[in-house]
Design an enzyme around this catalytic site. Structure first.
Site, PDB file in Angstrom:
ATOM      1  N   PHE A   1      -9.750  41.264   9.327  1.00 53.19           N
ATOM      2  CA  PHE A   1      -9.089  40.273  10.176  1.00 53.19           C
ATOM      3  C   PHE A   1     -10.170  39.390  10.780  1.00 53.19           C
ATOM      4  O   PHE A   1     -11.061  39.870  11.475  1.00 53.19           O
ATOM      5  CB  PHE A   1      -8.287  40.951  11.297  1.00 53.19           C
ATOM      6  CG  PHE A   1      -7.538  39.957  12.144  1.00 53.19           C
ATOM      7  CD1 PHE A   1      -6.260  39.541  11.790  1.00 53.19           C
ATOM      8  CD2 PHE A   1      -8.119  39.399  13.280  1.00 53.19           C
ATOM      9  CE1 PHE A   1      -5.570  38.598  12.553  1.00 53.19           C
ATOM     10  CE2 PHE A   1      -7.439  38.457  14.047  1.00 53.19           C
ATOM     11  CZ  PHE A   1      -6.165  38.060  13.685  1.00 53.19           C
TER      12      PHE A   1
ATOM     13  N   ASP B   1     -18.628  39.989  11.451  1.00 54.68           N
ATOM     14  CA  ASP B   1     -17.678  39.634  12.497  1.00 54.68           C
ATOM     15  C   ASP B   1     -17.659  40.788  13.492  1.00 54.68           C
ATOM     16  O   ASP B   1     -17.077  41.844  13.237  1.00 54.68           O
ATOM     17  CB  ASP B   1     -16.299  39.409  11.854  1.00 54.68           C
ATOM     18  CG  ASP B   1     -15.214  39.133  12.890  1.00 54.68           C
ATOM     19  OD1 ASP B   1     -15.403  39.483  14.069  1.00 54.68           O
ATOM     20  OD2 ASP B   1     -14.164  38.592  12.497  1.00 54.68           O
TER      21      ASP B   1
ATOM     22  N   LYS C   1     -13.952  37.928  22.360  1.00 56.56           N
ATOM     23  CA  LYS C   1     -13.264  38.996  23.092  1.00 56.56           C
ATOM     24  C   LYS C   1     -13.993  39.415  24.379  1.00 56.56           C
ATOM     25  O   LYS C   1     -13.906  38.721  25.376  1.00 56.56           O
ATOM     26  CB  LYS C   1     -13.038  40.189  22.164  1.00 56.56           C
ATOM     27  CG  LYS C   1     -11.876  39.958  21.180  1.00 56.56           C
ATOM     28  CD  LYS C   1     -11.449  41.241  20.521  1.00 56.56           C
ATOM     29  CE  LYS C   1     -10.341  41.053  19.521  1.00 56.56           C
ATOM     30  NZ  LYS C   1      -9.013  40.945  20.110  1.00 56.56           N
TER      31      LYS C   1
END
Ligand code: PLP
Length: 385
Positions: free
Chosen positions: A123, A208, A237
């Site tokens: 993702f 990532d 995040k």
């Protein structure tokens, strides 16, 4: 728009690992805003720094220098790959920057149609570049067409990865531990295959670390517990402690690929978000805190494995995927736990994902496991024989 399936709870206040809803009920938060509130809700140092900065300077645009951004870039580079940093406002945007760097780098090597290789289950975000690198979501034809130049291979298939990387490869873009898929770590063998294949092809390795970074796995960056070092890493995040900020951090070489006009963003790296991020980094990049994350994570894993209905526990540090025995409805269990005052996430049927704040107390971990145990017992009792 109705793009979310929201739970029937409205949260109005948070402190540390605890949340309160509009009726004054208290919850233990083992999701932390999907790995955003890693220093806990409303950490006093972050709140003070943001208050102070908000009263001084909130925004001037990227046409000028600002001190918090410069300090944050230096701090991120020092802590990882040593080169330049591009700031964004989210994870998906951090990945857009990495994709641009990879494509421009490939064009510089004479590749007309560069390709980016990811793992099935990865993702990387919801904007079209990152979405095209997210195989599960890129298959949604209703949102098509996706960008060309993306392909995927099965997770941890080192042989398939080596085969997929070749003359036209711009980059391998992968998560070191797949988060949204249900917490599935990439093996060292597959990471080494990615690194070696990229080196042979002249391609870039992009990790990532949007979910795994900022201490989540017990080191500041997850790659630091693996045998590889990427050319680019993306973070978001937890970086802003709740304020929106992302970053693409490069090695000295990869950091020189983009030039003026290649990329930009009005808000990105603004003084307020950068101040929050600097304060969060100061708290998280601490050997004692990171050791605690490893220790608490190991203890939590042990306790979870002691539950009869738990089949396996995946992940590292305080990023844990709890694989449940066959027949247990994880979605129903997640809803029961919310009703009991424990916030968790269900990334796939059969898995609970735990992402508590890194500042969680051992006693709070014990309470969470006890709540899970009670809910599992109730669920298996209620299930027909
Ligand atoms: N990459 C990873 C590994 C993620 O977990 C996420 C979000 O869950 C993203 C990228 C996208 O980040 P954002 O939602 O901030 O765009």
């Amino acid at each position: 728009m109705r793009t979310y399936r929201r739970a029937p709870v409205e949260f109005v206040r948070g402190e540390g690992t605890r949340l309160w809803d509009a009726d004054g009920r208290e919850y233990l938060d083992f999701l932390a805003g999907i790995s955003v509130c890693s220093v806990g809700h409303c950490h006093p140092e972050v709140v003070d720094a943001v208050r102070e900065q908000a009263g001084r300077l909130m925004h001037v645009s990227n046409l000028f220098h600002t001190e918090p951004m410069a300090q944050l870039a230096a701090r991120l580079a020092e802590s990882s790959l040593g080169g330049r940093v591009f700031f964004a406002n989210s994870g998906t945007e951090a990945n857009e920057c990495a994709i641009k760097v990879a494509r421009k780098h490939a064009h510089g090597r004479g590749i007309a149609e560069p390709e980016i290789v990811s793992f099935a289950g990865d993702f990387h975000g919801r904007t079209y570049g990152a979405l095209s690198a997210t195989p599960g979501l890129a298959a949604n034809e209703a949102l098509g067409p996706m960008l060309p130049g993306f392909r995927s291979v099965p997770l941890n298939d080192a042989g398939a990865l080596r085969e997929a990387v070749g003359e036209t490869t711009a980059a391998v873009l992968i998560e070191p531990i797949q988060g949204e898929a249900g917490v599935y770590p990439v093996t060292d063998e597959a990471l080494l295959a990615a690194r070696e294949a990229c080196d042979e092809a002249g391609a870039l390795l992009i990790l990532d670390e949007i979910q795994t970074g900022m201490g989540r796995t017990g080191s500041l960056w997850a790659y630091q517990q693996t045998p590889v070092r990427p050319d680019l890493l993306t973070t978001a995040k937890a970086l802003g402690g709740g304020l929106p900020i992302g970053a693409c951090v490069a090695t000295p070489e990869a950091g020189e690929v983009l030039g003026p006009g290649d990329h930009g963003s009005t808000f990105a790296g603004g003084p307020l978000a950068a101040t929050a991020a600097l304060t969060v980094l100061e708290i998280v990049d601490d050997p004692a805190l990171l050791r605690r994350v490893r220790e608490l994570g190991a203890a939590l894993r042990e306790s979870l494995l002691g539950l009869e209905e738990v089949r396996e526990v995946r992940g590292r540090g305080l990023m844990l995927g709890v694989g449940l025995e066959e027949g247990i409805d994880a979605h129903a269990l997640g809803a029961d736990l919310l009703g009991d005052g424990l916030v968790v996430n269900v990334p796939e049927p059969g898995t609970l994902r735990l992402l508590p704040p890194l500042t969680v107390e051992a006693e709070e971990c014990e309470r969470a496991v006890a709540a899970l145990h009670a809910a599992l017992v109730a669920a298996t009792r209620a299930a027909p024989a």
